[in-house]
Design a protein around this motif. Sequence first.
Motif, mmCIF file in Angstrom:
data_model
loop_
_atom_site.group_PDB
_atom_site.id
_atom_site.type_symbol
_atom_site.label_atom_id
_atom_site.label_comp_id
_atom_site.label_asym_id
_atom_site.label_seq_id
_atom_site.Cartn_x
_atom_site.Cartn_y
_atom_site.Cartn_z
ATOM 1 N N GLN A 39 0.840 -1.204 0.000
ATOM 2 C CA GLN A 39 0.000 0.000 0.000
ATOM 3 C C GLN A 39 0.875 1.254 0.000
ATOM 4 O OE1 GLN A 39 -3.548 -0.237 0.524
ATOM 5 N NE2 GLN A 39 -3.962 1.940 0.589
ATOM 6 N N GLU A 40 1.873 1.293 0.884
ATOM 7 C CA GLU A 40 2.781 2.445 0.952
ATOM 8 C C GLU A 40 3.557 2.596 -0.353
ATOM 9 O OE1 GLU A 40 4.143 2.538 5.603
ATOM 10 O OE2 GLU A 40 4.827 0.861 4.372
ATOM 11 N N PHE A 41 4.058 1.481 -0.859
ATOM 12 C CA PHE A 41 4.857 1.503 -2.073
ATOM 13 C C PHE A 41 4.043 1.988 -3.265
ATOM 14 C CE2 PHE A 41 7.200 -1.012 -5.484
ATOM 15 C CZ PHE A 41 8.292 -0.163 -5.516
ATOM 16 N N SER A 42 2.790 1.561 -3.351
ATOM 17 C CA SER A 42 1.956 1.990 -4.476
ATOM 18 C C SER A 42 1.800 3.510 -4.488
ATOM 19 C CB SER A 42 0.590 1.298 -4.439
ATOM 20 O OG SER A 42 -0.186 1.752 -3.347
ATOM 21 N N LYS A 43 1.707 4.120 -3.311
ATOM 22 C CA LYS A 43 1.615 5.583 -3.249
ATOM 23 C C LYS A 43 2.925 6.221 -3.703
ATOM 24 C CE LYS A 43 -1.793 5.676 0.430
ATOM 25 N NZ LYS A 43 -2.059 5.974 1.854
ATOM 26 N N MET A 44 4.042 5.617 -3.312
ATOM 27 C CA MET A 44 5.355 6.165 -3.666
ATOM 28 C C MET A 44 5.599 6.141 -5.173
ATOM 29 S SD MET A 44 7.797 4.447 -0.833
ATOM 30 C CE MET A 44 7.320 4.334 0.868
ATOM 31 N N ILE A 45 5.063 5.131 -5.838
ATOM 32 C CA ILE A 45 5.284 5.007 -7.286
ATOM 33 C C ILE A 45 4.087 5.509 -8.092
ATOM 34 C CG2 ILE A 45 7.009 3.188 -7.082
ATOM 35 C CD1 ILE A 45 4.834 1.143 -7.835
ATOM 36 N N ASP A 46 3.105 6.050 -7.368
ATOM 37 C CA ASP A 46 1.944 6.703 -7.976
ATOM 38 C C ASP A 46 1.108 5.777 -8.855
ATOM 39 O OD1 ASP A 46 0.274 8.930 -8.252
ATOM 40 O OD2 ASP A 46 1.275 9.569 -10.100
ATOM 41 N N ILE A 47 0.790 4.606 -8.304
ATOM 42 C CA ILE A 47 -0.161 3.719 -8.973
ATOM 43 C C ILE A 47 -1.185 3.251 -7.936
ATOM 44 C CG2 ILE A 47 1.461 2.927 -10.748
ATOM 45 C CD1 ILE A 47 1.696 0.275 -9.211
ATOM 46 N N GLU A 48 -2.288 2.746 -8.392
ATOM 47 C CA GLU A 48 -3.331 2.232 -7.498
ATOM 48 C C GLU A 48 -2.837 0.963 -6.798
ATOM 49 O OE1 GLU A 48 -6.296 3.607 -6.749
ATOM 50 O OE2 GLU A 48 -5.717 5.303 -8.014
ATOM 51 N N PRO A 49 -3.195 0.791 -5.533
ATOM 52 C CA PRO A 49 -2.792 -0.427 -4.818
ATOM 53 C C PRO A 49 -3.248 -1.714 -5.526
ATOM 54 C CG PRO A 49 -3.681 1.169 -3.273
ATOM 55 C CD PRO A 49 -3.909 1.719 -4.662
#
Length: 108
Positions: free
Chosen positions: A41-51
């Motif tokens: 979840q955190e990583f998806s925000k960092m790379i700007d994609i949906e979880p």
Amino acid sequence: MSCRPLAAGRYGVAMTYEECLSAAIIVQLRVELAARGWSQQEFSKMIDIEPETLSRYMKGHRHIPMRTFIRMAQVFGMKAAQLLAGAEDRMNNAGTASPEAPARQPIN
């Protein structure tokens, strides 16, 4: 388990080089996330994609676009080639089934 092209895969089915490498990339991503204590979840925000999109990549349901793969590597503080090399090392040496293996150190 060592993943070799056309070797028996998880379900006794021969795997191509591409399938082996894709599986190794997923394991390498999990290793990198675990080493940093990051959730998907955190990583998806960092790379700007949906979880949900990241989840599909991590389950092998979709291929990771090159642009996203490069962004993933950047967020990990490495070059895409380093992330790929870690996956190839894992595939050739330890196999794709050992996410506990140590992560590659970034080269600055």
